[in-house]
Design a protein around this motif. Structure first.
Motif, PDB file in Angstrom:
ATOM      1  N   PRO A  25      51.649  10.393  61.475  1.00  0.00           N
ATOM      2  CA  PRO A  25      51.773  10.752  62.888  1.00  0.00           C
ATOM      3  C   PRO A  25      50.928  11.986  63.188  1.00  0.00           C
ATOM      4  O   PRO A  25      50.657  12.788  62.296  1.00  0.00           O
ATOM      5  N   ALA A  54      60.743  14.027  65.647  1.00  0.00           N
ATOM      6  CA  ALA A  54      60.854  12.695  66.253  1.00  0.00           C
ATOM      7  C   ALA A  54      61.312  12.816  67.696  1.00  0.00           C
ATOM      8  O   ALA A  54      61.949  13.806  68.081  1.00  0.00           O
ATOM      9  N   GLU A  55      60.979  11.796  68.489  1.00  0.00           N
ATOM     10  CA  GLU A  55      61.462  11.728  69.867  1.00  0.00           C
ATOM     11  C   GLU A  55      62.960  11.443  69.832  1.00  0.00           C
ATOM     12  O   GLU A  55      63.408  10.513  69.150  1.00  0.00           O
ATOM     13  N   THR A  58      63.928   7.753  71.323  1.00  0.00           N
ATOM     14  CA  THR A  58      63.499   6.536  70.624  1.00  0.00           C
ATOM     15  C   THR A  58      63.573   6.634  69.100  1.00  0.00           C
ATOM     16  O   THR A  58      63.553   5.612  68.426  1.00  0.00           O
ATOM     17  N   LYS A  60      61.173   7.734  67.377  1.00  0.00           N
ATOM     18  CA  LYS A  60      59.798   7.587  66.902  1.00  0.00           C
ATOM     19  C   LYS A  60      59.306   8.901  66.280  1.00  0.00           C
ATOM     20  O   LYS A  60      59.380   9.958  66.897  1.00  0.00           O
ATOM     21  N   VAL A  62      56.831  11.618  65.474  1.00  0.00           N
ATOM     22  CA  VAL A  62      55.614  12.078  66.143  1.00  0.00           C
ATOM     23  C   VAL A  62      54.858  13.137  65.334  1.00  0.00           C
ATOM     24  O   VAL A  62      53.734  13.481  65.670  1.00  0.00           O
TER      25      VAL A  62
END
Length: 157
Positions: A25, A54-55, A58, A60, A62
């Motif tokens: 990422p 991470a977000e 979500t 996700k 990053v």
């Protein structure tokens, strides 16, 4: 004959490095990755440290500081259960409940090495982080959280 083999080995190594970078990422939106890397290095930089962002909505990933290999090691969780955990597990727990965690303990039988864990939300950004530092000079979890908080602010997080 040695020269062509060296060229081929160099090409293979280069392609592998590009492939690994492509899977890693970058950085959260609006944050310069190089500045964030430098700030994290100043805060908890060590070959055996790792940080994930991470977000929150979500999950996700990053941002990752250090390699997947450094980040994948199971280490003592420093909780009362006496279990081990990985930084991925700590990140998932933090994503789930949004709680701040700062723990530290010995990571070796003779107490010559320690592990520090820090995790929590990054205020106002919709992001959570999890960090781990292990070694003979690992910072305690609370100190890591304080140092990372300053590093995040310095880079616009």
């Amino acid at each position: 004959m040695a020269a062509p083999r060296t060229v081929v080995q160099s090409l293979v190594a280069g392609l592998a490095a590009v492939g690994l970078c492509a899977c890693s990422p970058g950085a959260p939106k609006g944050v310069d990755k190089d500045q964030l890397d430098a700030a994290i290095s100043r805060a908890i930089g060590d070959p055996a440290s790792c940080l994930l962002i991470a977000e929150q909505a979500t999950g996700k990933l990053v941002y990752r500081y250090n390699t997947h290999t450094a980040c994948a090691r199971p280490l003592p969780s420093c909780d009362t259960a006496g279990t081990s955990q990985t930084i991925d597990q700590l990140l998932k727990a933090t994503l789930k409940d949004g709680q701040t965690r700062t723990l530290s303990c010995s990571s070796s039988e003779d107490a010559s090495r320690g592990v520090g864990w820090a995790a929590g939300p990054i205020p106002g950004k919709g992001l959570v982080y999890a960090a781990m530092m292990e070694g003979d000079r690992a910072f305690p979890g609370r100190m890591m959280a304080d140092r990372l908080s300053r590093a995040f602010k310095d880079t616009g997080l």
